[in-house]
Design a protein around this motif. Sequence first.
Motif, PDB file in Angstrom:
ATOM      1  N   PHE A 122       0.863  -1.178   0.000  1.00 48.53           N
ATOM      2  CA  PHE A 122       0.000   0.000   0.000  1.00 48.53           C
ATOM      3  C   PHE A 122       0.901   1.230   0.000  1.00 48.53           C
ATOM      4  N   PRO A 123       1.104   1.874  -1.150  1.00 42.17           N
ATOM      5  CA  PRO A 123       2.028   3.015  -1.190  1.00 42.17           C
ATOM      6  C   PRO A 123       1.418   4.261  -0.548  1.00 42.17           C
ATOM      7  N   ASP A 124       2.269   5.227  -0.257  1.00 46.32           N
ATOM      8  CA  ASP A 124       1.802   6.436   0.414  1.00 46.32           C
ATOM      9  C   ASP A 124       0.726   7.162  -0.380  1.00 46.32           C
ATOM     10  N   GLU A 125       0.775   7.063  -1.709  1.00 48.15           N
ATOM     11  CA  GLU A 125      -0.195   7.801  -2.523  1.00 48.15           C
ATOM     12  C   GLU A 125      -1.514   7.066  -2.715  1.00 48.15           C
ATOM     13  N   ALA A 126      -1.604   5.833  -2.265  1.00 49.37           N
ATOM     14  CA  ALA A 126      -2.840   5.062  -2.433  1.00 49.37           C
ATOM     15  C   ALA A 126      -3.957   5.681  -1.600  1.00 49.37           C
ATOM     16  N   GLU A 127      -5.165   5.487  -2.051  1.00 57.30           N
ATOM     17  CA  GLU A 127      -6.322   6.104  -1.400  1.00 57.30           C
ATOM     18  C   GLU A 127      -7.340   5.031  -1.033  1.00 57.30           C
ATOM     19  N   ARG A 128      -7.665   4.969   0.250  1.00 61.94           N
ATOM     20  CA  ARG A 128      -8.736   4.114   0.737  1.00 61.94           C
ATOM     21  C   ARG A 128      -9.292   4.755   1.991  1.00 61.94           C
ATOM     22  N   ARG A 129     -10.604   4.791   2.117  1.00 65.96           N
ATOM     23  CA  ARG A 129     -11.241   5.452   3.254  1.00 65.96           C
ATOM     24  C   ARG A 129     -12.090   4.458   4.039  1.00 65.96           C
ATOM     25  N   MET A 130     -12.244   4.732   5.318  1.00 66.53           N
ATOM     26  CA  MET A 130     -13.082   3.907   6.165  1.00 66.53           C
ATOM     27  C   MET A 130     -14.558   4.150   5.860  1.00 66.53           C
ATOM     28  N   ASN A 131     -15.419   3.338   6.438  1.00 67.35           N
ATOM     29  CA  ASN A 131     -16.862   3.479   6.268  1.00 67.35           C
ATOM     30  C   ASN A 131     -17.298   4.882   6.694  1.00 67.35           C
ATOM     31  N   PRO A 132     -17.932   5.664   5.792  1.00 68.60           N
ATOM     32  CA  PRO A 132     -18.286   7.038   6.139  1.00 68.60           C
ATOM     33  C   PRO A 132     -19.277   7.156   7.286  1.00 68.60           C
ATOM     34  N   ARG A 133     -19.915   6.057   7.689  1.00 70.60           N
ATOM     35  CA  ARG A 133     -20.793   6.095   8.863  1.00 70.60           C
ATOM     36  C   ARG A 133     -20.011   6.439  10.117  1.00 70.60           C
ATOM     37  N   PHE A 134     -18.713   6.129  10.120  1.00 71.74           N
ATOM     38  CA  PHE A 134     -17.920   6.260  11.342  1.00 71.74           C
ATOM     39  C   PHE A 134     -16.827   7.314  11.240  1.00 71.74           C
ATOM     40  N   GLY A 135     -16.519   7.780  10.043  1.00 71.38           N
ATOM     41  CA  GLY A 135     -15.480   8.787   9.916  1.00 71.38           C
ATOM     42  C   GLY A 135     -14.950   8.857   8.502  1.00 71.38           C
ATOM     43  N   THR A 136     -13.948   9.683   8.308  1.00 71.60           N
ATOM     44  CA  THR A 136     -13.378   9.896   6.974  1.00 71.60           C
ATOM     45  C   THR A 136     -11.894   9.552   6.923  1.00 71.60           C
ATOM     46  N   ALA A 137     -11.399   8.873   7.940  1.00 70.19           N
ATOM     47  CA  ALA A 137      -9.964   8.605   8.020  1.00 70.19           C
ATOM     48  C   ALA A 137      -9.486   7.732   6.863  1.00 70.19           C
TER      49      ALA A 137
END
Length: 266
Positions: A122-137
């Motif tokens: 998982f490189p630094d530029e990769a993008e994946r977000r947690m479930n928006p129900r709980f946050g945007t991290a």
Amino acid sequence: MPTLSGLFTYPIKSAGGVSLDRAHVGPLGLDLDRRWMVVDDTGRQLTQRDCPRMALAGVEVEPDGLRVTAPEMPDLCVPFEPEGPPHPVHIFDQPVRARQVGGEADGWWSAFLGLRAALVHFPDEAERRMNPRFGTARISFVDGNPLHLVSEASVADLNARLTVPVPTARFRANLVLSGGDPYEEDGWRRIRIGGLEFDVVEPCARCSVLNVSGGRMGAEPLRTLTGYRRRGRLVEFGQNLIHAAQGELAVGDPVTVLRRADLHLQ
């Protein structure tokens, strides 16, 4: 007052963890945590759910990268910054533009698991977000949240119900706490560990990985947990966290509960 009694990072998803005395919490959680993942020939994640044998793979952090060990296998060296080509993968149906480690890694994991496999980063530029129900991290190859916490008191309560106790390490948590009452963490909503604050966003829904021991899938402790920790369709044990800032943690840090759930609203 609870204290931080254990710190663990799991560089390769579903492989062995690394115990730490101190750790840095960065943009994605603990440094190196779930930054590598094994995938099949379709690019889908492989975990102990599918391949319990992955539990036998140990990981050590060395100055130039990771050293992976397993029974009857040569040691595998994995660089911190693989230079392989982009490798689109899917983790729980989420697409991620990962990077292939290549070299000996794919052959090593294929031979160890007995199927076609590849190791991706998982490189630094990769993008994946947690479930928006709980946050945007942003998150790495974790199941769904940046950090996971369990309490030694809660594990002890579970073990009192089991014929064969399980080690706290079976829960694959980043943060292990000592002190306090069993399941006290269920009611926490914001905590401070040392100088860092964390939001407690959702309980951890346990899966069959919890039953893997010695590279084999069993029935416990999930069967026992189902009897008293089931909520709807989920069996919950431990809590998932989002860090409010980056910084350092150390074993022995005190844990302060800043906000609890309003039980009248539950």
